[in-house]
Enzyme design. Structure first.
Site, PDB file in Angstrom:
ATOM      1  CD  GLU A 116      -9.292  -0.506   3.129  1.00 59.05           C
ATOM      2  OE1 GLU A 116      -8.972  -0.032   4.230  1.00 59.05           O
ATOM      3  OE2 GLU A 116      -9.452   0.185   2.121  1.00 59.05           O
ATOM      4  NE  ARG A 131      -9.878  12.731   2.807  1.00 59.95           N
ATOM      5  CZ  ARG A 131      -9.819  11.453   2.444  1.00 59.95           C
ATOM      6  NH1 ARG A 131     -10.334  11.066   1.294  1.00 59.95           N
ATOM      7  NH2 ARG A 131      -9.256  10.556   3.226  1.00 59.95           N
ATOM      8  NE  ARG A 137      -5.908   1.769  -0.840  1.00 60.24           N
ATOM      9  CZ  ARG A 137      -5.873   2.970  -0.276  1.00 60.24           C
ATOM     10  NH1 ARG A 137      -4.796   3.366   0.357  1.00 60.24           N
ATOM     11  NH2 ARG A 137      -6.903   3.766  -0.345  1.00 60.24           N
ATOM     12  CG  ASN A 158      -1.889   1.116   1.266  1.00 58.85           C
ATOM     13  OD1 ASN A 158      -1.848   1.997   0.402  1.00 58.85           O
ATOM     14  ND2 ASN A 158      -2.762   1.114   2.241  1.00 58.85           N
ATOM     15  CG  HIS A 191     -13.180   3.987   1.560  1.00 61.40           C
ATOM     16  ND1 HIS A 191     -13.906   4.999   2.141  1.00 61.40           N
ATOM     17  CD2 HIS A 191     -11.901   4.147   1.962  1.00 61.40           C
ATOM     18  CE1 HIS A 191     -13.092   5.778   2.856  1.00 61.40           C
ATOM     19  NE2 HIS A 191     -11.880   5.270   2.754  1.00 61.40           N
TER      20      HIS A 191
END
Ligand code: AMP
Length: 395
Positions: A382, A240, A90, A8, A179
């Site tokens: 994940e 965010r 990823r 990742n 996601h």
């Protein structure tokens, strides 16, 4: 033993996990960060809990992989002896090109780089890591697993923005959603937990972490999600703000804000942090509990936004069989789950207070026995899902 190395990467960091895909056992994990800075940092954890931390200059992603390999050596588990069968990467943005995990060849690597125009914060670093990893591990298949892929099943009315269609077409402006790996693994595990075929379920998955998004999942397929062209749309997140009238941006531009300032404001200076100065939900909750009005407002706006999407997805799905909370905030903050589900009895949604407060950490039911909709907490993973999809593709 064959294991999958899951990567990742960001523009200046590489996180890695070595996973035994069948048992999902972590054989090792680590992180190389501050790549390109005068002093970088490596942390390597072995499966016996030993941890090594090192300060070292790491020039680029190629050097980062060399550092990782050296850390495995020092831990007494040289990579050559680990039986790495494949590397799963990823990748944040797969555009409209990639709707499934994809074996990486030169063409795929080039396409991932090209998609960097849509995801300048993510794809370029991930491409560099792919190039460096393919150099370092040339003998095994490399697979890209895209955050956007799961949402490629959204119907056009969910992914199209109502702007000039020529402009949208020329610039690739549509909703992609992110996601996806998390929404996919969590919706599958929720079905397993309920002991029901996923094809029979309408689920609303609420991934509430540092980033946050909601997803409407019908029969195991994403039909709508709250993130859009970028991971800025939708829910309130750590730094965010989610949905914002684009007119506000035009106004700020006319007031003299530069594009980079707006970028910083939207990606790093908004959300919980914009209200309170911290993007960490635990700190915001503690401040709210201590009487801080801004922190209380931040949580109220956060919960209000989640409920707005919950309502929208109940309509889009024609009702729901399960609402599933996941990720750091969703898995851990019982008070927020209760706030989100408050007053929804008319919709068949009723939380059981003591189940919701339970200290259990695994997949669990938090709805009351008489709740028509199952409300669950299901931990996301994940990396394990990337390992699973990588293994499924390469056999
Ligand atoms: P993630 O991106 O999934 O790692 O989630 C990170 C977020 O989860 C941060 O905002 C953390 O504050 C939040 N978080 C982690 N543990 C807890 C907890 N015990 N209670 C509330 N929030 C938590």
């Amino acid at each position: 033993m064959s294991s999958i190395l899951v990567i990742n990467a960001g523009s200046s960091s590489v996180k890695y996990q070595l996973i035994e895909p069948q048992t999902e056992e972590r054989l090792a994990s680590g992180l190389v960060e501050r790549i390109g800075e005068p002093e970088g940092r490596l942390v390597h954890r072995s499966d016996d809990g030993r941890e090594e931390e090192r300060r070292v200059h790491v020039a680029d992603h190629t050097a980062a992989f060399a550092e990782m390999v050296a850390a495995f050596e020092r831990a007494g588990t040289p990579v050559a002896a680990l039986g790495i069968a494949a590397v799963g990467h990823r990748v944040v943005q797969g555009g409209s090109v990639f709707s499934a995990p994809t074996r990486i060849d030169d063409l795929v690597a080039a396409q991932i780089l090209e998609l960097g125009s849509l995801a300048p914060l993510h794809n370029p670093g991930q491409h560099q890591a792919i190039v460096a990893a393919r150099e370092r591990f040339p003998g095994v298949p490399h697979v890209a697993v895209f955050d956007t892929a799961f949402h490629q099943t959204m119907p056009q009315e969910a992914y199209a923005y109502a702007i000039d269609s020529g402009v949208a077409e020329r610039h690739g402006i549509r909703r992609y959603g992110f996601h996806g790996t998390s929404h996919q693994v969590v919706s599958r595990r929720a079905a397993e937990f309920l002991g029901r075929p996923i094809e029979s379920l309408r689920q609303i998955v609420l991934h509430l972490g540092n980033g946050a998004s909601a997803c409407a999942v019908a029969a195991g397929r994403s039909i709508d999600t709250s993130m859009g062209f970028t991971p800025l749309e939708g829910l309130v997140m750590g730094t965010r703000g989610g949905d914002l009238d684009p007119g506000a941006l035009l106004h700020l531009l006319r007031e003299g804000y530069a594009v980079d300032e707006l970028d910083r404001l939207l990606n790093h200076g908004s959300g919980l942090l914009g209200f309170t100065g911290t993007g960490d939900f635990r700190d915001v909750r503690a401040a709210a509990d201590a009487g801080d009005d801004e922190a209380a407002l931040a949580i109220a706006v956060y919960a209000h936004r989640v409920r707005r999407y919950l309502g929208a997805y109940l309509v889009e799905l024609g009702g729901a069989d399960a609402i599933v909370f996941t990720a750091g905030v969703g898995e851990n903050n019982a008070a927020l789950r209760a706030e989100i589900c408050a007053g929804l009895e008319w919709f068949g949604i009723r939380i059981d207070g003591s189940r919701n407060e339970s200290p259990d950490r695994g997949a669990r039911r938090i709805s009351a026995d008489d709740s028509r909709v199952e409300v669950l907490v299901v931990p996301t993973d994940e990396e394990a899902e990337i390992a699973r999809q990588t293994r499924a593709l390469v056999g």
